[in-house]
Design an enzyme around this catalytic site. Sequence first.
Site, PDB file in Angstrom:
ATOM      1  N   THR A  73       0.839  -1.204   0.000  1.00  0.00           N
ATOM      2  CA  THR A  73       0.000   0.000   0.000  1.00  0.00           C
ATOM      3  C   THR A  73       0.872   1.252   0.000  1.00  0.00           C
ATOM      4  O   THR A  73       0.650   2.185  -0.790  1.00  0.00           O
ATOM      5  CB  THR A  73      -0.928  -0.002   1.230  1.00  0.00           C
ATOM      6  OG1 THR A  73      -1.749  -1.173   1.166  1.00  0.00           O
ATOM      7  CG2 THR A  73      -1.801   1.236   1.274  1.00  0.00           C
ATOM      8  N   ASN A 152      -5.579  -9.266  -7.963  1.00  0.00           N
ATOM      9  CA  ASN A 152      -5.646 -10.041  -6.719  1.00  0.00           C
ATOM     10  C   ASN A 152      -6.900 -10.896  -6.624  1.00  0.00           C
ATOM     11  O   ASN A 152      -6.893 -11.936  -5.969  1.00  0.00           O
ATOM     12  CB  ASN A 152      -5.547  -9.114  -5.497  1.00  0.00           C
ATOM     13  CG  ASN A 152      -6.421  -7.898  -5.608  1.00  0.00           C
ATOM     14  OD1 ASN A 152      -6.322  -7.126  -6.564  1.00  0.00           O
ATOM     15  ND2 ASN A 152      -7.301  -7.715  -4.648  1.00  0.00           N
ATOM     16  N   GLN A 180       0.895  -8.999  -6.380  1.00  0.00           N
ATOM     17  CA  GLN A 180       0.441 -10.390  -6.528  1.00  0.00           C
ATOM     18  C   GLN A 180       1.305 -11.179  -7.513  1.00  0.00           C
ATOM     19  O   GLN A 180       1.259 -12.406  -7.523  1.00  0.00           O
ATOM     20  CB  GLN A 180      -1.019 -10.436  -7.001  1.00  0.00           C
ATOM     21  CG  GLN A 180      -2.019  -9.901  -5.995  1.00  0.00           C
ATOM     22  CD  GLN A 180      -2.173 -10.799  -4.758  1.00  0.00           C
ATOM     23  OE1 GLN A 180      -1.736 -11.957  -4.732  1.00  0.00           O
ATOM     24  NE2 GLN A 180      -2.796 -10.257  -3.716  1.00  0.00           N
ATOM     25  N   SER A 200       5.267  -6.524  -2.055  1.00  0.00           N
ATOM     26  CA  SER A 200       4.883  -6.717  -0.652  1.00  0.00           C
ATOM     27  C   SER A 200       5.408  -8.073  -0.195  1.00  0.00           C
ATOM     28  O   SER A 200       5.145  -9.093  -0.836  1.00  0.00           O
ATOM     29  CB  SER A 200       3.359  -6.666  -0.540  1.00  0.00           C
ATOM     30  OG  SER A 200       2.975  -6.906   0.788  1.00  0.00           O
ATOM     31  N   HIS A 202       4.634 -10.016   2.338  1.00  0.00           N
ATOM     32  CA  HIS A 202       3.758 -11.063   2.885  1.00  0.00           C
ATOM     33  C   HIS A 202       3.003 -11.861   1.829  1.00  0.00           C
ATOM     34  O   HIS A 202       2.352 -12.853   2.142  1.00  0.00           O
ATOM     35  CB  HIS A 202       2.815 -10.496   3.954  1.00  0.00           C
ATOM     36  CG  HIS A 202       1.668  -9.673   3.456  1.00  0.00           C
ATOM     37  ND1 HIS A 202       0.408 -10.212   3.307  1.00  0.00           N
ATOM     38  CD2 HIS A 202       1.567  -8.374   3.119  1.00  0.00           C
ATOM     39  CE1 HIS A 202      -0.416  -9.239   2.905  1.00  0.00           C
ATOM     40  NE2 HIS A 202       0.261  -8.121   2.777  1.00  0.00           N
ATOM     41  N   THR A 238      13.243   5.125  10.878  1.00  0.00           N
ATOM     42  CA  THR A 238      14.136   3.995  11.149  1.00  0.00           C
ATOM     43  C   THR A 238      13.600   2.744  10.466  1.00  0.00           C
ATOM     44  O   THR A 238      12.414   2.425  10.591  1.00  0.00           O
ATOM     45  CB  THR A 238      14.271   3.776  12.669  1.00  0.00           C
ATOM     46  OG1 THR A 238      14.729   4.998  13.241  1.00  0.00           O
ATOM     47  CG2 THR A 238      15.233   2.651  12.995  1.00  0.00           C
ATOM     48  N   CYS A 326     -17.386  -6.677   2.641  1.00  0.00           N
ATOM     49  CA  CYS A 326     -18.482  -6.145   3.437  1.00  0.00           C
ATOM     50  C   CYS A 326     -18.029  -4.849   4.077  1.00  0.00           C
ATOM     51  O   CYS A 326     -17.082  -4.855   4.853  1.00  0.00           O
ATOM     52  CB  CYS A 326     -18.885  -7.138   4.516  1.00  0.00           C
ATOM     53  SG  CYS A 326     -19.768  -8.523   3.825  1.00  0.00           S
TER      54      CYS A 326
HETATM   55  N1  PLP Z   1      -1.763  -4.334  -4.389  1.00  0.00           N
HETATM   56  C1  PLP Z   1      -2.331  -5.531  -4.577  1.00  0.00           C
HETATM   57  C2  PLP Z   1      -2.593  -6.022  -5.967  1.00  0.00           C
HETATM   58  C3  PLP Z   1      -2.684  -6.321  -3.478  1.00  0.00           C
HETATM   59  O1  PLP Z   1      -3.271  -7.511  -3.671  1.00  0.00           O
HETATM   60  C4  PLP Z   1      -2.417  -5.832  -2.171  1.00  0.00           C
HETATM   61  C5  PLP Z   1      -2.807  -6.614  -0.980  1.00  0.00           C
HETATM   62  O2  PLP Z   1      -3.726  -7.402  -1.010  1.00  0.00           O
HETATM   63  C6  PLP Z   1      -1.799  -4.573  -2.030  1.00  0.00           C
HETATM   64  C7  PLP Z   1      -1.482  -3.861  -3.161  1.00  0.00           C
HETATM   65  C8  PLP Z   1      -1.474  -4.014  -0.688  1.00  0.00           C
HETATM   66  O3  PLP Z   1      -0.342  -4.637  -0.130  1.00  0.00           O
HETATM   67  P1  PLP Z   1      -0.071  -4.592   1.449  1.00  0.00           P
HETATM   68  O4  PLP Z   1      -1.020  -5.560   2.073  1.00  0.00           O
HETATM   69  O5  PLP Z   1       1.357  -5.019   1.601  1.00  0.00           O
HETATM   70  O6  PLP Z   1      -0.273  -3.186   1.887  1.00  0.00           O
END
Ligand code: PLP
Length: 391
Positions: A73, A152, A180, A200, A202, A238, A326
Amino acid sequence: MRQVYLDNNATTRPDGQVVEAMLPFLTEFYANPSSTHDLGAASRLALKRARDHVAALIGAAGGDEIVLTSGGTEADNLAIRAGLAAFEDRNEIIVSCVEHPAVLALARRLAKSQRVRLHVIPVDAQGRLDLDALRAALSPRVALVSLMWANNETGVLFPVEEIAVEAKAVGALMHVDAVQAAGRVVIDLASSPIDMLSLSAHKLHGPKGAGALFVRRGLAVRPLLFGGAQERGRRAGTENVAGAVGFGKAAELANQRVRGDASRMAALRDRLERTLLQRVTGLQVLGAAASRLANTSAIVCAGAEADGVAALLNRARVAVSTGAACAAGSHQQSHVLRAMNVNHAEYGATRFSLSRDSDDEDIDRVLATLPDIVARLRGDAPVPSAVELAA
Ligand code: PLP
């Protein structure tokens, strides 16, 4: 009964090697990377190595092109604001209608509150970008084209490398949200003129709260956060050293495994779809005719609400997501489904998203439970109890 996890587009399990790599930076090597003593130097070196691994995953020229952020994000927000700030004489942005809210919400806000003109490019019923509409919007007034590599919700891929060439031809900057796609498709920025790219950790078996924006050498980025001179003045604060180390390890593993993982996931995903289509009538696979990520399958079952499907799968210890969100208690349809204008979109989509951890047993559980769940939600049979689903 073993938990089945097929919600990897929401997040992935941190790899054991990632956790192991991070631990020393939460215990022994906790120094601030800006400190001048030896412990500080150890943290600084760890950050450098992490950036280098992330750079290698995407074919960047070096770690200096990687700005570490708090996640996808922040990377998306940084790219969009930096893209606009890069020009005094251009105020237009191009995005697609199926972008993640990290792009769409900011772009819409800028269009409302500032002198920004926003072009939102539609997709077809398969989720493919309308390239004619994109070309019609490209002009020397465009500062930034921001598109996702992979969606996504559906996994549908956009031809971002080709579009980057067209964006550059009108002098615009090209940003790609590869959150993704990274670790699921091969990304080689050495052979593409993409200027900025969001990642990202995670989503590729790294920790939450860590990400990066690739910024091509020579492109100045106005920061979102002002403060210290971290990240070459592009992101103050930091650094999250342990998070970055985990991200670096995750990127290193993804780089080694991306091709093999993709073909294994594709085989599992294809078996899932093929068998479900045989066993369940009135089932649609979203983006089936489009080029898609190997790990994602979003399905709409006419007559069976996706929320109900996901809830009953959850009772059978299968974790999936729905394409619907939702908000404030009111049921809102996914903007992606709406944009694709698919038949029976009112039922929502159930998203199965695999990872390299997924196996045949996971797919078997879905195949054993889903046809019955759909039949019962359609009123063909009573809703099964948790005990029945678990049996
Ligand atoms: N962009 C896409 C295509 C995503 O699927 C996501 C998270 O689902 C994000 C951005 C946001 O990433 P983060 O969860 O690391 O803020």
